[in-house]
Scaffold this motif. Structure first.
Motif, PDB file in Angstrom:
ATOM      1  N   SER A 127      77.293   7.957  43.573  1.00 62.88           N
ATOM      2  CA  SER A 127      78.247   7.447  42.589  1.00 62.88           C
ATOM      3  C   SER A 127      77.581   7.283  41.227  1.00 62.88           C
ATOM      4  O   SER A 127      78.187   7.532  40.191  1.00 62.88           O
ATOM      5  N   TYR A 128      76.316   6.883  41.246  1.00 65.33           N
ATOM      6  CA  TYR A 128      75.559   6.738  40.002  1.00 65.33           C
ATOM      7  C   TYR A 128      74.076   6.683  40.346  1.00 65.33           C
ATOM      8  O   TYR A 128      73.658   6.034  41.309  1.00 65.33           O
ATOM      9  N   ARG A 129      73.296   7.372  39.554  1.00 64.07           N
ATOM     10  CA  ARG A 129      71.845   7.434  39.736  1.00 64.07           C
ATOM     11  C   ARG A 129      71.198   6.866  38.485  1.00 64.07           C
ATOM     12  O   ARG A 129      71.038   7.572  37.484  1.00 64.07           O
ATOM     13  N   PRO A 130      70.817   5.591  38.480  1.00 61.87           N
ATOM     14  CA  PRO A 130      70.349   4.956  37.245  1.00 61.87           C
ATOM     15  C   PRO A 130      69.045   5.522  36.710  1.00 61.87           C
ATOM     16  O   PRO A 130      68.833   5.534  35.497  1.00 61.87           O
ATOM     17  N   ASP A 131      68.159   5.981  37.596  1.00 66.41           N
ATOM     18  CA  ASP A 131      66.879   6.528  37.149  1.00 66.41           C
ATOM     19  C   ASP A 131      66.720   7.923  37.734  1.00 66.41           C
ATOM     20  O   ASP A 131      66.355   8.096  38.900  1.00 66.41           O
ATOM     21  N   THR A 132      67.001   8.940  36.922  1.00 63.52           N
ATOM     22  CA  THR A 132      66.968  10.319  37.424  1.00 63.52           C
ATOM     23  C   THR A 132      65.544  10.839  37.610  1.00 63.52           C
ATOM     24  O   THR A 132      65.364  11.932  38.137  1.00 63.52           O
ATOM     25  N   ALA A 133      64.557  10.059  37.205  1.00 62.36           N
ATOM     26  CA  ALA A 133      63.173  10.468  37.426  1.00 62.36           C
ATOM     27  C   ALA A 133      62.725  10.150  38.852  1.00 62.36           C
ATOM     28  O   ALA A 133      61.707  10.671  39.314  1.00 62.36           O
ATOM     29  N   LYS A 134      63.469   9.298  39.530  1.00 60.87           N
ATOM     30  CA  LYS A 134      63.135   8.913  40.893  1.00 60.87           C
ATOM     31  C   LYS A 134      63.963   9.722  41.886  1.00 60.87           C
ATOM     32  O   LYS A 134      65.123  10.017  41.624  1.00 60.87           O
ATOM     33  N   PRO A 135      63.376  10.071  43.038  1.00 60.45           N
ATOM     34  CA  PRO A 135      64.140  10.799  44.059  1.00 60.45           C
ATOM     35  C   PRO A 135      65.328   9.959  44.534  1.00 60.45           C
ATOM     36  O   PRO A 135      65.275   8.728  44.539  1.00 60.45           O
ATOM     37  N   CYS A 136      66.377  10.635  44.943  1.00 65.50           N
ATOM     38  CA  CYS A 136      67.566   9.945  45.442  1.00 65.50           C
ATOM     39  C   CYS A 136      67.313   9.344  46.817  1.00 65.50           C
ATOM     40  O   CYS A 136      66.563   9.901  47.628  1.00 65.50           O
ATOM     41  N   ASP A 137      67.960   8.251  47.091  1.00 66.68           N
ATOM     42  CA  ASP A 137      68.070   7.734  48.455  1.00 66.68           C
ATOM     43  C   ASP A 137      69.262   8.444  49.076  1.00 66.68           C
ATOM     44  O   ASP A 137      70.395   8.273  48.597  1.00 66.68           O
ATOM     45  N   PRO A 138      69.068   9.279  50.096  1.00 64.29           N
ATOM     46  CA  PRO A 138      70.191  10.019  50.685  1.00 64.29           C
ATOM     47  C   PRO A 138      71.359   9.131  51.089  1.00 64.29           C
ATOM     48  O   PRO A 138      72.506   9.595  51.109  1.00 64.29           O
ATOM     49  N   LYS A 139      71.076   7.866  51.373  1.00 65.12           N
ATOM     50  CA  LYS A 139      72.150   6.966  51.790  1.00 65.12           C
ATOM     51  C   LYS A 139      73.131   6.678  50.661  1.00 65.12           C
ATOM     52  O   LYS A 139      74.242   6.203  50.914  1.00 65.12           O
ATOM     53  N   THR A 140      72.717   6.933  49.415  1.00 66.59           N
ATOM     54  CA  THR A 140      73.602   6.660  48.281  1.00 66.59           C
ATOM     55  C   THR A 140      74.509   7.832  47.945  1.00 66.59           C
ATOM     56  O   THR A 140      75.456   7.686  47.169  1.00 66.59           O
ATOM     57  N   GLU A 141      74.230   8.995  48.499  1.00 64.00           N
ATOM     58  CA  GLU A 141      75.032  10.180  48.188  1.00 64.00           C
ATOM     59  C   GLU A 141      76.372  10.106  48.911  1.00 64.00           C
ATOM     60  O   GLU A 141      76.450   9.622  50.049  1.00 64.00           O
ATOM     61  N   ASP A 142      77.411  10.587  48.257  1.00 63.76           N
ATOM     62  CA  ASP A 142      78.726  10.537  48.897  1.00 63.76           C
ATOM     63  C   ASP A 142      79.535  11.799  48.625  1.00 63.76           C
ATOM     64  O   ASP A 142      79.313  12.497  47.633  1.00 63.76           O
ATOM     65  N   THR A 143      80.448  12.070  49.502  1.00 64.28           N
ATOM     66  CA  THR A 143      81.243  13.292  49.428  1.00 64.28           C
ATOM     67  C   THR A 143      82.253  13.257  48.297  1.00 64.28           C
ATOM     68  O   THR A 143      82.619  14.308  47.760  1.00 64.28           O
ATOM     69  N   ASN A 144      82.705  12.054  47.914  1.00 67.23           N
ATOM     70  CA  ASN A 144      83.721  11.960  46.869  1.00 67.23           C
ATOM     71  C   ASN A 144      83.143  12.305  45.506  1.00 67.23           C
ATOM     72  O   ASN A 144      83.702  13.100  44.750  1.00 67.23           O
ATOM     73  N   ALA A 145      81.990  11.689  45.162  1.00 67.20           N
ATOM     74  CA  ALA A 145      81.337  12.005  43.892  1.00 67.20           C
ATOM     75  C   ALA A 145      80.927  13.472  43.859  1.00 67.20           C
ATOM     76  O   ALA A 145      81.116  14.171  42.854  1.00 67.20           O
ATOM     77  N   THR A 146      80.386  13.957  44.977  1.00 69.69           N
ATOM     78  CA  THR A 146      79.950  15.356  45.025  1.00 69.69           C
ATOM     79  C   THR A 146      81.132  16.306  44.879  1.00 69.69           C
ATOM     80  O   THR A 146      81.073  17.282  44.128  1.00 69.69           O
ATOM     81  N   GLY A 147      82.214  16.033  45.600  1.00 71.12           N
ATOM     82  CA  GLY A 147      83.390  16.898  45.521  1.00 71.12           C
ATOM     83  C   GLY A 147      83.974  16.950  44.131  1.00 71.12           C
ATOM     84  O   GLY A 147      84.367  18.025  43.646  1.00 71.12           O
ATOM     85  N   GLU A 148      84.040  15.818  43.449  1.00 72.79           N
ATOM     86  CA  GLU A 148      84.598  15.796  42.097  1.00 72.79           C
ATOM     87  C   GLU A 148      83.682  16.507  41.109  1.00 72.79           C
ATOM     88  O   GLU A 148      84.154  17.212  40.215  1.00 72.79           O
ATOM     89  N   ALA A 149      82.363  16.328  41.252  1.00 72.29           N
ATOM     90  CA  ALA A 149      81.432  17.030  40.371  1.00 72.29           C
ATOM     91  C   ALA A 149      81.533  18.540  40.578  1.00 72.29           C
ATOM     92  O   ALA A 149      81.567  19.316  39.614  1.00 72.29           O
ATOM     93  N   VAL A 150      81.599  18.963  41.831  1.00 65.10           N
ATOM     94  CA  VAL A 150      81.730  20.384  42.134  1.00 65.10           C
ATOM     95  C   VAL A 150      83.026  20.933  41.562  1.00 65.10           C
ATOM     96  O   VAL A 150      83.057  22.015  40.956  1.00 65.10           O
ATOM     97  N   ASP A 151      84.120  20.205  41.730  1.00 62.70           N
ATOM     98  CA  ASP A 151      85.415  20.659  41.229  1.00 62.70           C
ATOM     99  C   ASP A 151      85.387  20.815  39.712  1.00 62.70           C
ATOM    100  O   ASP A 151      85.954  21.752  39.147  1.00 62.70           O
ATOM    101  N   THR A 152      84.701  19.903  39.036  1.00 64.24           N
ATOM    102  CA  THR A 152      84.597  19.978  37.580  1.00 64.24           C
ATOM    103  C   THR A 152      83.780  21.189  37.153  1.00 64.24           C
ATOM    104  O   THR A 152      84.177  21.940  36.247  1.00 64.24           O
ATOM    105  N   LEU A 153      82.643  21.418  37.794  1.00 65.52           N
ATOM    106  CA  LEU A 153      81.815  22.574  37.448  1.00 65.52           C
ATOM    107  C   LEU A 153      82.541  23.875  37.758  1.00 65.52           C
ATOM    108  O   LEU A 153      82.466  24.841  36.991  1.00 65.52           O
TER     109      LEU A 153
END
Length: 434
Positions: free
Chosen positions: A105-131
């Motif tokens: 939903s939001y990644r406050p520090d993009t220099a740090k690796p993501c915690d996979p537990k924070t990733e979600d299908t809704n944010a990903t789907g909307e970003a993909v749809d926009t691109l």
């Protein structure tokens, strides 16, 4: 594509290419851009773009729960309103992507690796749809492909998706992922022999339900039981449209209404509905809810027992019904134009939803008091570039065909799940986590 649109494309092709070349940054966002990748570096031979900052995000509110969501909505709405969204806005979205292809939903520090537990299908789907709507190249194309690949890896065995990977499938997340992946993936059977479309349809009420509930899509409650849900129904309609499962081409008339399922003659009549008939059944239920509410939908917000207008879902419903039930969609947007200005003010996702609904019903964008949602949205983010008069991109053509009653119905959004106003949006997202 209608002949008149082909002619317009041919007539403007040269000027469009020239305009894109002259525009530099915004043209890159619409084609082969050197925008930052998820790690903040550039791709291709172009000079690296500056690392995106908080100023590149639309809206001043806390982005913790909706940063990627609202950025995706805002970029789509701006691009559909006669502008090229700023490359810095697109760069912000790309930088939010995790190394494995998903978005949180939001990644406050993009220099740090993501915690996979924070990733979600809704944010990903909307970003993909926009691109995908940008017909992208370069870093944007790579991000799109990686996002789609991530969605495939977190698909449940039953063919659907949950908000966070590993949970049970829900209708909203399944609809958003289905729309982001497209028709081929939507109809491809998974491990249990059921396709994403079939997984979505499993949430639709049929002959076993009360007559008043048939056609609706349900959302699972805390007890696991489905209850008819307007948001889930609007999302299902939008997801099926985005995946091109219900397309009406080369006709100047409204799509034909299929024969209604007859549960008296066949107790399993809903089980065999094709996407066309399933969509109409859902549209009929959703339109009935709008009529019962006087042109809008209501919801009970957390901490209250009193229903209040649900502006976000009403906007989603207006867009989803624009072709199938145009009179009801128009009535809903008319209500929104008169009442939703205060709700949407300062909220990028909400303003985008109103823009999507206005485009779908071909209604004027001016709200009560003369407020212009496009101008308000632009003021909340990095400045876009005005498109030259007559310039048209492939995304413009696709959008035009999709929004016309002679082709296919409009996808809002969010999805993603829009996926609603600051309060309604966040409560809806929390509901999906439950």
């Amino acid at each position: 594509m209608p002949l008149r649109r082909r002619a317009a494309l041919l007539a403007t092709a040269a000027s469009t290419l020239a305009a894109l070349t002259a525009l530099g940054g915004p043209a890159q966002a619409a084609s082969a851009d050197p925008a930052p990748t998820a790690t903040g570096t550039a791709t291709g031979t172009a000079a690296a773009a500056p690392a995106p900052t908080r100023a590149d995000l639309y809206g001043a509110g806390d982005p913790t729960y909706d940063g990627v969501w609202r950025q995706s909505y805002a970029i789509r709405a701006v691009n559909r309103s006669g502008y090229f969204a700023s490359t810095s806005a697109v760069g912000w979205l790309l930088a939010q992507q995790c190394a494995d292809g998903g978005w949180p939903s939001y990644r406050p520090d993009t220099a740090k690796p993501c915690d996979p537990k924070t990733e979600d299908t809704n944010a990903t789907g909307e970003a993909v749809d926009t691109l995908r709507a940008m017909s992208p190249g370069g870093a944007s194309r790579q991000a799109l492909d990686r996002g789609q690949a991530w969605l495939r890896t977190v698909q449940n065995a039953d063919g659907g998706w949950s908000y966070n990977p590993g949970g049970p499938s829900d209708p909203d997340s399944t609809a958003i992922a289905l729309g982001a992946l497209g028709e081929d993936a939507a109809m491809k059977a998974g491990a249990k022999g059921r396709s994403p479309y079939e997984a979505l349809r499993a949430f639709q009420f049929g002959c076993a339900a009360k007559a008043a509930d048939r056609g609706a899509f349900g959302y699972p409650g805390t007890d696991g039981k489905l209850a008819p849900n307007a948001k889930a129904t609007a999302d299902a309609l939008s997801g099926m449209a985005a995946a091109n499962l219900t397309t009406y081409t080369e006709t100047e008339s409204a799509p034909p209404t299929p024969k209604a399922a007859d549960c008296t003659a066949d107790p399993k009549a809903y089980d065999t509905l094709d996407p066309h008939a399933a969509a109409f059944a859902a549209a009929d239920w959703l339109a009935a809810q709008l009529r019962a509410g006087g042109g809008h939908l209501d919801a009970v917000t957390p901490g209250s027992d009193t229903p209040t207008p649900d502006y976000g879902t009403t906007a989603d419903a207006a867009a989803a019904l624009a072709v199938l039930r145009p009179a009801d969609a128009k009535a809903a947007y008319t209500w929104l134009a008169a009442n939703a200005g205060a709700w949407a003010k300062g909220n990028p996702a909400a303003l985008a939803q109103l823009i999507f609904a206005a485009d779908a019903v071909q209604g004027g964008r001016t709200l009560a008091g003369g407020a212009d949602p496009v101008a308000q949205l632009i003021a909340l983010g990095p400045a876009p570039t005005k498109r030259p008069t007559g310039a048209m991109t492939k995304a413009d053509s696709d959008k035009g065909d999709a929004s016309s009653s002679s082709t296919t119905w409009i996808i809002v959004g969010a999805v993603f799940v829009a996926s609603a106003g600051a309060g309604i949006l966040l409560s809806g997202r929390k509901r999906r986590r439950a």
